[in-house]
Design a protein around this motif. Structure first.
Motif, PDB file in Angstrom:
ATOM      1  N   ASN A   4       0.817  -1.199   0.000  1.00 25.42           N
ATOM      2  CA  ASN A   4       0.000   0.000   0.000  1.00 25.42           C
ATOM      3  C   ASN A   4       0.858   1.259   0.000  1.00 25.42           C
ATOM      4  O   ASN A   4       1.924   1.289   0.611  1.00 25.42           O
ATOM      5  CB  ASN A   4      -0.912   0.025   1.233  1.00 25.42           C
ATOM      6  CG  ASN A   4      -1.900  -1.111   1.194  1.00 25.42           C
ATOM      7  OD1 ASN A   4      -1.543  -2.241   1.481  1.00 25.42           O
ATOM      8  ND2 ASN A   4      -3.111  -0.830   0.817  1.00 25.42           N
ATOM      9  N   CYS A   5       0.334   2.298  -0.653  1.00 22.65           N
ATOM     10  CA  CYS A   5       0.968   3.608  -0.677  1.00 22.65           C
ATOM     11  C   CYS A   5       1.066   4.122   0.759  1.00 22.65           C
ATOM     12  O   CYS A   5       0.098   4.068   1.515  1.00 22.65           O
ATOM     13  CB  CYS A   5       0.139   4.559  -1.541  1.00 22.65           C
ATOM     14  SG  CYS A   5       0.719   6.267  -1.523  1.00 22.65           S
ATOM     15  N   MET A  10      -3.521   3.404  -1.144  1.00 21.68           N
ATOM     16  CA  MET A  10      -3.878   2.719  -2.386  1.00 21.68           C
ATOM     17  C   MET A  10      -2.938   1.532  -2.626  1.00 21.68           C
ATOM     18  O   MET A  10      -1.747   1.589  -2.327  1.00 21.68           O
ATOM     19  CB  MET A  10      -3.771   3.706  -3.543  1.00 21.68           C
ATOM     20  CG  MET A  10      -4.179   3.175  -4.867  1.00 21.68           C
ATOM     21  SD  MET A  10      -4.052   4.517  -6.072  1.00 21.68           S
ATOM     22  CE  MET A  10      -4.971   3.809  -7.399  1.00 21.68           C
ATOM     23  N   THR A  11      -3.470   0.443  -3.160  1.00 21.87           N
ATOM     24  CA  THR A  11      -2.663  -0.733  -3.463  1.00 21.87           C
ATOM     25  C   THR A  11      -1.731  -0.424  -4.635  1.00 21.87           C
ATOM     26  O   THR A  11      -2.160   0.135  -5.644  1.00 21.87           O
ATOM     27  CB  THR A  11      -3.564  -1.927  -3.818  1.00 21.87           C
ATOM     28  OG1 THR A  11      -4.425  -2.182  -2.715  1.00 21.87           O
ATOM     29  CG2 THR A  11      -2.743  -3.168  -4.115  1.00 21.87           C
ATOM     30  N   VAL A  12      -0.455  -0.764  -4.469  1.00 22.08           N
ATOM     31  CA  VAL A  12       0.543  -0.518  -5.510  1.00 22.08           C
ATOM     32  C   VAL A  12       1.432  -1.737  -5.703  1.00 22.08           C
ATOM     33  O   VAL A  12       1.557  -2.576  -4.817  1.00 22.08           O
ATOM     34  CB  VAL A  12       1.433   0.706  -5.170  1.00 22.08           C
ATOM     35  CG1 VAL A  12       0.624   1.976  -5.119  1.00 22.08           C
ATOM     36  CG2 VAL A  12       2.174   0.517  -3.875  1.00 22.08           C
ATOM     37  N   ASP A  13       2.039  -1.819  -6.871  1.00 22.46           N
ATOM     38  CA  ASP A  13       3.021  -2.859  -7.173  1.00 22.46           C
ATOM     39  C   ASP A  13       4.388  -2.285  -6.794  1.00 22.46           C
ATOM     40  O   ASP A  13       4.872  -1.362  -7.452  1.00 22.46           O
ATOM     41  CB  ASP A  13       2.963  -3.187  -8.662  1.00 22.46           C
ATOM     42  CG  ASP A  13       4.013  -4.193  -9.108  1.00 22.46           C
ATOM     43  OD1 ASP A  13       4.887  -4.576  -8.285  1.00 22.46           O
ATOM     44  OD2 ASP A  13       3.967  -4.592 -10.278  1.00 22.46           O
ATOM     45  N   PRO A  14       5.008  -2.785  -5.736  1.00 19.91           N
ATOM     46  CA  PRO A  14       6.272  -2.193  -5.279  1.00 19.91           C
ATOM     47  C   PRO A  14       7.410  -2.264  -6.292  1.00 19.91           C
ATOM     48  O   PRO A  14       8.346  -1.469  -6.213  1.00 19.91           O
ATOM     49  CB  PRO A  14       6.598  -2.977  -4.007  1.00 19.91           C
ATOM     50  CG  PRO A  14       5.824  -4.226  -4.106  1.00 19.91           C
ATOM     51  CD  PRO A  14       4.604  -3.917  -4.921  1.00 19.91           C
ATOM     52  N   SER A  15       7.321  -3.161  -7.245  1.00 15.55           N
ATOM     53  CA  SER A  15       8.391  -3.250  -8.243  1.00 15.55           C
ATOM     54  C   SER A  15       8.328  -2.091  -9.242  1.00 15.55           C
ATOM     55  O   SER A  15       9.307  -1.812  -9.922  1.00 15.55           O
ATOM     56  CB  SER A  15       8.322  -4.583  -8.982  1.00 15.55           C
ATOM     57  OG  SER A  15       7.166  -4.645  -9.798  1.00 15.55           O
ATOM     58  N   ARG A  16       7.179  -1.408  -9.305  1.00 21.89           N
ATOM     59  CA  ARG A  16       7.011  -0.308 -10.268  1.00 21.89           C
ATOM     60  C   ARG A  16       6.741   1.028  -9.593  1.00 21.89           C
ATOM     61  O   ARG A  16       6.691   2.051 -10.256  1.00 21.89           O
ATOM     62  CB  ARG A  16       5.858  -0.638 -11.208  1.00 21.89           C
ATOM     63  CG  ARG A  16       6.033  -2.006 -11.874  1.00 21.89           C
ATOM     64  CD  ARG A  16       4.927  -2.277 -12.814  1.00 21.89           C
ATOM     65  NE  ARG A  16       5.341  -1.672 -14.076  1.00 21.89           N
ATOM     66  CZ  ARG A  16       4.617  -1.641 -15.164  1.00 21.89           C
ATOM     67  NH1 ARG A  16       3.421  -2.139 -15.161  1.00 21.89           N
ATOM     68  NH2 ARG A  16       5.072  -1.079 -16.259  1.00 21.89           N
ATOM     69  N   ALA A  17       6.567   1.028  -8.296  1.00 14.79           N
ATOM     70  CA  ALA A  17       6.155   2.230  -7.571  1.00 14.79           C
ATOM     71  C   ALA A  17       7.331   3.129  -7.215  1.00 14.79           C
ATOM     72  O   ALA A  17       8.438   2.646  -6.978  1.00 14.79           O
ATOM     73  CB  ALA A  17       5.436   1.816  -6.290  1.00 14.79           C
ATOM     74  N   PRO A  18       7.082   4.449  -7.131  1.00 12.13           N
ATOM     75  CA  PRO A  18       8.116   5.350  -6.611  1.00 12.13           C
ATOM     76  C   PRO A  18       8.434   4.967  -5.168  1.00 12.13           C
ATOM     77  O   PRO A  18       7.544   4.521  -4.439  1.00 12.13           O
ATOM     78  CB  PRO A  18       7.458   6.733  -6.664  1.00 12.13           C
ATOM     79  CG  PRO A  18       6.284   6.606  -7.574  1.00 12.13           C
ATOM     80  CD  PRO A  18       5.862   5.174  -7.503  1.00 12.13           C
ATOM     81  N   THR A  26      12.026   1.715   3.817  1.00 14.59           N
ATOM     82  CA  THR A  26      11.645   2.061   2.455  1.00 14.59           C
ATOM     83  C   THR A  26      10.132   2.154   2.373  1.00 14.59           C
ATOM     84  O   THR A  26       9.419   1.237   2.793  1.00 14.59           O
ATOM     85  CB  THR A  26      12.159   1.006   1.453  1.00 14.59           C
ATOM     86  OG1 THR A  26      13.586   0.937   1.566  1.00 14.59           O
ATOM     87  CG2 THR A  26      11.771   1.361   0.032  1.00 14.59           C
ATOM     88  N   TYR A  27       9.654   3.259   1.836  1.00 14.23           N
ATOM     89  CA  TYR A  27       8.221   3.505   1.665  1.00 14.23           C
ATOM     90  C   TYR A  27       7.922   3.558   0.180  1.00 14.23           C
ATOM     91  O   TYR A  27       8.733   4.054  -0.605  1.00 14.23           O
ATOM     92  CB  TYR A  27       7.830   4.828   2.331  1.00 14.23           C
ATOM     93  CG  TYR A  27       8.052   4.803   3.818  1.00 14.23           C
ATOM     94  CD1 TYR A  27       7.040   4.396   4.679  1.00 14.23           C
ATOM     95  CD2 TYR A  27       9.273   5.151   4.372  1.00 14.23           C
ATOM     96  CE1 TYR A  27       7.245   4.347   6.056  1.00 14.23           C
ATOM     97  CE2 TYR A  27       9.493   5.113   5.738  1.00 14.23           C
ATOM     98  CZ  TYR A  27       8.469   4.709   6.577  1.00 14.23           C
ATOM     99  OH  TYR A  27       8.672   4.661   7.920  1.00 14.23           O
ATOM    100  N   ALA A  32       3.825  10.061  -8.021  1.00 12.36           N
ATOM    101  CA  ALA A  32       4.828  11.057  -7.662  1.00 12.36           C
ATOM    102  C   ALA A  32       4.220  12.099  -6.730  1.00 12.36           C
ATOM    103  O   ALA A  32       4.910  12.647  -5.867  1.00 12.36           O
ATOM    104  CB  ALA A  32       5.382  11.718  -8.924  1.00 12.36           C
ATOM    105  N   SER A  33       2.931  12.355  -6.861  1.00 15.96           N
ATOM    106  CA  SER A  33       2.249  13.316  -5.995  1.00 15.96           C
ATOM    107  C   SER A  33       2.284  12.861  -4.536  1.00 15.96           C
ATOM    108  O   SER A  33       2.585  13.648  -3.631  1.00 15.96           O
ATOM    109  CB  SER A  33       0.804  13.505  -6.466  1.00 15.96           C
ATOM    110  OG  SER A  33       0.090  14.322  -5.586  1.00 15.96           O
ATOM    111  N   CYS A  34       1.974  11.594  -4.284  1.00 11.83           N
ATOM    112  CA  CYS A  34       2.025  11.064  -2.919  1.00 11.83           C
ATOM    113  C   CYS A  34       3.464  11.051  -2.412  1.00 11.83           C
ATOM    114  O   CYS A  34       3.716  11.340  -1.241  1.00 11.83           O
ATOM    115  CB  CYS A  34       1.403   9.671  -2.847  1.00 11.83           C
ATOM    116  SG  CYS A  34      -0.408   9.702  -2.724  1.00 11.83           S
ATOM    117  N   GLN A  35       4.425  10.751  -3.280  1.00  7.81           N
ATOM    118  CA  GLN A  35       5.823  10.776  -2.877  1.00  7.81           C
ATOM    119  C   GLN A  35       6.224  12.196  -2.469  1.00  7.81           C
ATOM    120  O   GLN A  35       6.920  12.390  -1.469  1.00  7.81           O
ATOM    121  CB  GLN A  35       6.719  10.277  -4.003  1.00  7.81           C
ATOM    122  CG  GLN A  35       8.174  10.165  -3.607  1.00  7.81           C
ATOM    123  CD  GLN A  35       9.042   9.632  -4.717  1.00  7.81           C
ATOM    124  OE1 GLN A  35       8.700   9.738  -5.902  1.00  7.81           O
ATOM    125  NE2 GLN A  35      10.165   9.040  -4.363  1.00  7.81           N
TER     126      GLN A  35
END
Length: 66
Positions: A4-5, A10-18, A26-27, A32-35
């Motif tokens: 999760n972000c 929100m559910t995210v794929d960590p291999s593709r997420a910022p 590691t978060y 990019a907005s949430c980052q």
């Protein structure tokens, strides 16, 4: 494996997420907005609980806008 972000949950794929490292952890983020929100207020989001309001806390009824 999904995760999760750190900001909105929100559910995210960590291999593709910022990603961002803060205090050795590691978060991951859905966008990019949430980052960017995390970078501005890392202590707020590092607790692990996704936030339901915007980074200024003005997301609800009668909240102070930007």
């Amino acid at each position: 494996m999904a995760t999760n972000c750190a900001v909105c949950g929100m559910t995210v794929d960590p291999s593709r997420a910022p990603k961002e490292v803060f205090k050795g952890e590691t978060y991951v983020f859905c966008s990019a907005s949430c980052q960017d929100r995390f970078r501005k207020f890392p202590e707020r989001y590092a607790s692990g609980a996704p936030q339901t309001k915007g980074p200024t806390g003005g997301g609800g009824k009668g909240g102070a806008g930007a």
